[in-house]
Design a protein around this motif. Structure first.
Motif, PDB file in Angstrom:
ATOM      1  N   LEU A  60      13.162 -49.315  -3.628  1.00  0.00           N
ATOM      2  CA  LEU A  60      13.213 -49.653  -2.204  1.00  0.00           C
ATOM      3  C   LEU A  60      12.692 -51.061  -1.934  1.00  0.00           C
ATOM      4  CD1 LEU A  60      11.944 -46.289  -0.624  1.00  0.00           C
ATOM      5  CD2 LEU A  60      14.307 -47.075  -0.902  1.00  0.00           C
ATOM      6  N   GLY A  61      12.301 -51.764  -2.993  1.00  0.00           N
ATOM      7  CA  GLY A  61      11.835 -53.129  -2.834  1.00  0.00           C
ATOM      8  C   GLY A  61      10.340 -53.288  -2.730  1.00  0.00           C
ATOM      9  N   VAL A  62       9.574 -52.205  -2.912  1.00  0.00           N
ATOM     10  CA  VAL A  62       8.112 -52.321  -2.894  1.00  0.00           C
ATOM     11  C   VAL A  62       7.673 -53.039  -4.173  1.00  0.00           C
ATOM     12  CG1 VAL A  62       5.928 -51.071  -2.793  1.00  0.00           C
ATOM     13  CG2 VAL A  62       7.912 -50.220  -1.520  1.00  0.00           C
ATOM     14  N   ASP A  63       6.859 -54.061  -4.034  1.00  0.00           N
ATOM     15  CA  ASP A  63       6.509 -54.962  -5.132  1.00  0.00           C
ATOM     16  C   ASP A  63       5.281 -54.448  -5.890  1.00  0.00           C
ATOM     17  OD1 ASP A  63       6.281 -57.094  -6.843  1.00  0.00           O
ATOM     18  OD2 ASP A  63       5.412 -58.453  -5.337  1.00  0.00           O
ATOM     19  N   LEU A  64       5.492 -53.462  -6.762  1.00  0.00           N
ATOM     20  CA  LEU A  64       4.419 -52.920  -7.600  1.00  0.00           C
ATOM     21  C   LEU A  64       4.490 -53.634  -8.948  1.00  0.00           C
ATOM     22  CD1 LEU A  64       5.102 -49.176  -6.742  1.00  0.00           C
ATOM     23  CD2 LEU A  64       3.306 -50.610  -5.746  1.00  0.00           C
ATOM     24  N   SER A  65       3.855 -54.778  -9.044  1.00  0.00           N
ATOM     25  CA  SER A  65       4.110 -55.637 -10.208  1.00  0.00           C
ATOM     26  C   SER A  65       2.941 -55.779 -11.167  1.00  0.00           C
ATOM     27  CB  SER A  65       4.520 -57.036  -9.740  1.00  0.00           C
ATOM     28  OG  SER A  65       3.464 -57.665  -9.036  1.00  0.00           O
ATOM     29  N   ARG A  66       1.726 -55.458 -10.753  1.00  0.00           N
ATOM     30  CA  ARG A  66       0.580 -55.713 -11.624  1.00  0.00           C
ATOM     31  C   ARG A  66      -0.471 -54.636 -11.427  1.00  0.00           C
ATOM     32  NH1 ARG A  66      -4.188 -58.840 -10.929  1.00  0.00           N
ATOM     33  NH2 ARG A  66      -3.489 -59.536  -8.871  1.00  0.00           N
ATOM     34  N   LEU A  74      -5.884 -50.085  -9.780  1.00  0.00           N
ATOM     35  CA  LEU A  74      -5.461 -50.785  -8.575  1.00  0.00           C
ATOM     36  C   LEU A  74      -4.122 -51.445  -8.885  1.00  0.00           C
ATOM     37  CD1 LEU A  74      -8.761 -52.504  -7.370  1.00  0.00           C
ATOM     38  CD2 LEU A  74      -7.617 -50.530  -6.338  1.00  0.00           C
ATOM     39  N   THR A  75      -3.138 -51.245  -8.003  1.00  0.00           N
ATOM     40  CA  THR A  75      -1.818 -51.831  -8.192  1.00  0.00           C
ATOM     41  C   THR A  75      -1.606 -52.920  -7.149  1.00  0.00           C
ATOM     42  OG1 THR A  75      -0.981 -49.709  -9.001  1.00  0.00           O
ATOM     43  CG2 THR A  75       0.645 -51.345  -8.338  1.00  0.00           C
ATOM     44  N   TYR A  76      -1.169 -54.090  -7.640  1.00  0.00           N
ATOM     45  CA  TYR A  76      -1.045 -55.274  -6.795  1.00  0.00           C
ATOM     46  C   TYR A  76       0.411 -55.706  -6.677  1.00  0.00           C
ATOM     47  CZ  TYR A  76      -6.057 -55.947  -7.822  1.00  0.00           C
ATOM     48  OH  TYR A  76      -7.416 -55.796  -7.966  1.00  0.00           O
ATOM     49  N   SER A  77       0.724 -56.397  -5.574  1.00  0.00           N
ATOM     50  CA  SER A  77       1.986 -57.114  -5.447  1.00  0.00           C
ATOM     51  C   SER A  77       1.849 -58.469  -6.132  1.00  0.00           C
ATOM     52  CB  SER A  77       2.343 -57.313  -3.974  1.00  0.00           C
ATOM     53  OG  SER A  77       1.353 -58.134  -3.344  1.00  0.00           O
ATOM     54  N   ARG A  78       2.937 -59.194  -6.244  1.00  0.00           N
ATOM     55  CA  ARG A  78       2.886 -60.501  -6.896  1.00  0.00           C
ATOM     56  C   ARG A  78       1.991 -61.486  -6.156  1.00  0.00           C
ATOM     57  NH1 ARG A  78       7.958 -58.653  -8.056  1.00  0.00           N
ATOM     58  NH2 ARG A  78       8.629 -58.838 -10.241  1.00  0.00           N
ATOM     59  N   ASP A  79       1.861 -61.315  -4.848  1.00  0.00           N
ATOM     60  CA  ASP A  79       1.001 -62.231  -4.085  1.00  0.00           C
ATOM     61  C   ASP A  79      -0.450 -61.764  -4.024  1.00  0.00           C
ATOM     62  OD1 ASP A  79       1.128 -60.103  -2.331  1.00  0.00           O
ATOM     63  OD2 ASP A  79       2.192 -61.176  -0.752  1.00  0.00           O
ATOM     64  N   GLY A  80      -0.783 -60.710  -4.813  1.00  0.00           N
ATOM     65  CA  GLY A  80      -2.179 -60.298  -4.944  1.00  0.00           C
ATOM     66  C   GLY A  80      -2.657 -59.254  -3.960  1.00  0.00           C
ATOM     67  N   LYS A  81      -1.775 -58.682  -3.151  1.00  0.00           N
ATOM     68  CA  LYS A  81      -2.189 -57.650  -2.201  1.00  0.00           C
ATOM     69  C   LYS A  81      -2.274 -56.299  -2.899  1.00  0.00           C
ATOM     70  CE  LYS A  81      -1.113 -55.488   2.228  1.00  0.00           C
ATOM     71  NZ  LYS A  81      -0.208 -55.451   3.402  1.00  0.00           N
TER      72      LYS A  81
END
Length: 310
Positions: A230-236, A268-275
């Motif tokens: 769905l486009g949720v940025d679960l990247s890190r 903790l799961t972050y987006s690419r921009d650190g959120k």
């Protein structure tokens, strides 16, 4: 020293199965090609050599890897290849010393590495045996539980106990950098591996990421996979591994006694921009899962030993 043999004659003249050669003093193992030749010859020819003039040189490995690590790597290969079969006792320490030309202390260090990884069991007066393999999750890449299970050729499963919208308590809000009382979406699931209860998953998502879960059958598969689609940025992910006693909910779902030790992964799961988008508390049965991190002296890995504060 961990020693090996190299042949002065062409290697094609030697049968592939010629792996161990007995010298006048010990049995040594042909390991790899990274060798340094010492100053004397062994006046003995292996069997099945076509060239009768072939001589052996006594050689020493130039690898910087400690001897016991090289030996434990060899033992892992024997377990992986089923040369050492599950449930069977290992050769004695004396036999291993004689086979590989090393000291008893070196053998014990190598076996200790296997024991810490759950590859062998026993000891303390009982001969070590090859243990039932425990699936390992590597942190080389950030993957979901479903992806991890599939990477092992195993079948993941899940049973949802609860999904709810709640105000974040003070502790959770602090971890996720939210205001106390800010709404989060919380999911409680039992995760399965080949149909067996393996882990209790407690996940908390920020509202904007987690609200889509109310339109998703959380028993059907990966939450991470669905949200990513769905486009949720679960990247890190940032992972903290520790041990915890099973509470009443854990005990009921996993079929163990309250207080039984569990392997816990706080993430903790972050987006690419650190959120921060998700905070989890995953509790595994320790005999069904473990975690593996590989590193070298040359490259740093984002792993730290953190003392627990009572």
């Amino acid at each position: 020293m961990f020693t090996a043999l190299i042949f002065a004659c062409p290697v094609t003249h030697i049968q592939a199965e010629t792996r161990l050669v007995q010298t006048s003093s010990r049995t040594v193992h042909l390991v790899d090609d990274s060798f340094m030749v010492s100053s004397f010859s062994v006046h003995q020819k292996p069997r099945k050599v076509v060239d009768s003039t072939c001589m052996l040189k006594y050689v020493q490995s130039i690898s910087e890897e400690p001897i016991h690590q090289r030996l434990s790597d060899l033992f892992r290969e024997r377990i992986a290849s089923n040369d050492w079969k599950e449930g069977n006792p290992l050769p004695s320490e004396a036999e291993l010393c004689a086979q590989h030309g090393v000291s008893r202390g070196t053998v014990r260090q190598a076996l200790a590495s296997l024991r810490s990884e759950g590859l062998i069991a026993g000891g303390r007066g009982k001969p070590p045996v090859v243990a039932h393999p425990v699936p390992s999750q590597s942190f080389d890449t950030f993957m979901s539980y479903t992806e991890w299970a599939h990477s092992l050729g195993r079948e993941p499963g899940q049973r949802t106990i609860e999904i709810a919208r709640r105000p974040a308590g003070e502790e959770l809000a602090g971890k996720m950098l939210l205001q106390t009382g800010e709404p989060v979406i919380q999911v409680l699931r039992l995760r399965l591996l080949d149909g067996l209860p393996t882990m209790v998953e407690r996940s908390s998502f920020v509202l904007e990421a987690g609200k889509a879960l109310f339109d998703f059958d959380t028993d059907s598969g990966s939450i991470f996979g669905h949200l990513t689609s769905l486009g949720v940025d679960l990247s890190r992910g940032k992972h903290v591994i520790d041990a915890v006693g099973a509470d009443e909910m854990d005990a009921s779902l996993l079929g163990v006694s309250a207080g039984s030790p569990l392997l816990r992964e706080n993430r903790l799961t972050y987006s690419r921009d650190g959120k921060i988008l998700e905070c989890s508390d995953d509790r595994y049965l320790p005999h069904l899962a473990n975690f593996v991190i590989e590193n070298t002296r040359e490259s740093k890995v984002a792993l730290a030993r953190v003392p627990r504060v009572a």
